[in-house]
Design a protein around this motif. Structure first.
Motif, PDB file in Angstrom:
ATOM      1  N   THR A  12     -14.747   2.427 -24.332  1.00 17.44           N
ATOM      2  CA  THR A  12     -14.142   3.718 -23.991  1.00 17.44           C
ATOM      3  C   THR A  12     -12.616   3.649 -23.928  1.00 17.44           C
ATOM      4  O   THR A  12     -11.984   4.564 -23.434  1.00 17.44           O
ATOM      5  N   GLN A  13     -12.044   2.584 -24.448  1.00 14.00           N
ATOM      6  CA  GLN A  13     -10.591   2.442 -24.436  1.00 14.00           C
ATOM      7  C   GLN A  13      -9.905   3.382 -25.420  1.00 14.00           C
ATOM      8  O   GLN A  13      -8.704   3.585 -25.365  1.00 14.00           O
ATOM      9  N   TRP A  14     -10.669   3.946 -26.329  1.00 13.18           N
ATOM     10  CA  TRP A  14     -10.130   4.804 -27.387  1.00 13.18           C
ATOM     11  C   TRP A  14     -10.391   6.269 -27.067  1.00 13.18           C
ATOM     12  O   TRP A  14     -11.226   6.585 -26.236  1.00 13.18           O
ATOM     13  N   PRO A  15      -9.729   7.186 -27.772  1.00 12.58           N
ATOM     14  CA  PRO A  15      -9.961   8.618 -27.529  1.00 12.58           C
ATOM     15  C   PRO A  15     -11.379   9.065 -27.900  1.00 12.58           C
ATOM     16  O   PRO A  15     -11.873  10.064 -27.385  1.00 12.58           O
ATOM     17  N   VAL A  16     -12.034   8.336 -28.804  1.00 13.83           N
ATOM     18  CA  VAL A  16     -13.414   8.624 -29.197  1.00 13.83           C
ATOM     19  C   VAL A  16     -14.244   7.406 -28.811  1.00 13.83           C
ATOM     20  O   VAL A  16     -13.905   6.279 -29.180  1.00 13.83           O
ATOM     21  N   GLU A  17     -15.311   7.627 -28.058  1.00 17.09           N
ATOM     22  CA  GLU A  17     -16.151   6.513 -27.645  1.00 17.09           C
ATOM     23  C   GLU A  17     -16.795   5.875 -28.877  1.00 17.09           C
ATOM     24  O   GLU A  17     -17.242   6.568 -29.792  1.00 17.09           O
ATOM     25  N   ARG A  92     -11.611  14.377 -36.305  1.00 14.95           N
ATOM     26  CA  ARG A  92     -11.807  14.689 -34.887  1.00 14.95           C
ATOM     27  C   ARG A  92     -10.638  15.502 -34.343  1.00 14.95           C
ATOM     28  O   ARG A  92      -9.517  15.416 -34.848  1.00 14.95           O
ATOM     29  N   GLU A  94      -9.401  15.103 -31.296  1.00 14.51           N
ATOM     30  CA  GLU A  94      -8.559  14.219 -30.500  1.00 14.51           C
ATOM     31  C   GLU A  94      -7.515  13.538 -31.391  1.00 14.51           C
ATOM     32  O   GLU A  94      -7.702  13.413 -32.584  1.00 14.51           O
ATOM     33  N   ASP A  95      -6.435  13.088 -30.784  1.00 12.17           N
ATOM     34  CA  ASP A  95      -5.457  12.304 -31.536  1.00 12.17           C
ATOM     35  C   ASP A  95      -6.000  10.887 -31.649  1.00 12.17           C
ATOM     36  O   ASP A  95      -5.938  10.103 -30.707  1.00 12.17           O
ATOM     37  N   THR A  96      -6.537  10.555 -32.803  1.00 11.74           N
ATOM     38  CA  THR A  96      -7.161   9.252 -33.028  1.00 11.74           C
ATOM     39  C   THR A  96      -6.281   8.329 -33.868  1.00 11.74           C
ATOM     40  O   THR A  96      -6.763   7.334 -34.392  1.00 11.74           O
TER      41      THR A  96
END
Length: 125
Positions: A12-17, A92, A94-96
């Motif tokens: 979960t360290q990233w914007p998308v699990e 996505r 989110e900012d990935t």
């Protein structure tokens, strides 16, 4: 507080699990992505160890395809799956950017190493 069952911090360290990427893929490709994205983050696992596991799954995938087609078909398919994963992140909301760049770099390293290695002889059935 960390939830090591439902939402482990190394996923979960990233914007998308990470599960959202891996569940879209086959077992082998999903594990390549999983190990690449968690490399160096999970307690007790080193970056090198996780990347070695990712390469192991990538090699197995390529060899599995090669057993029914050709090694080049396996490598091409691997590259297609990797491109699909990064395209998914691009689409996505989110900012990935950071996640996508990290994944692209690690998948490129995995691909390049697998491409250089000789085909392993094993029965994929």
């Amino acid at each position: 507080m960390s939830d090591n069952v439902n939402h482990p911090t190394h996923y979960t360290q990233w914007p998308v699990e990470v599960i959202y990427l891996t569940e879209r893929e086959s077992f082998l490709i999903g594990n390549v992505i999983k190990y690449a994205l968690r490399a160096g983050v999970k307690d007790g696992a080193t970056y090198g160890e996780d990347m070695a596991k990712a390469r192991w799954y990538a090699r197995r995938y390529v060899n599995n395809v090669a057993a029914h087609d050709s090694r080049q078909a396996g490598l091409s398919s691997l590259q297609t799956h990797f491109a699909d994963a990064t395209a998914y992140l691009t689409a996505r909301q989110e900012d990935t950017t950071g996640m996508r760049e990290c994944l692209q770099d690690r998948l490129a390293a995995i691909y390049n190493q697998v491409k250089k290695e000789p085909r392993e002889a094993w029965d994929a059935t």
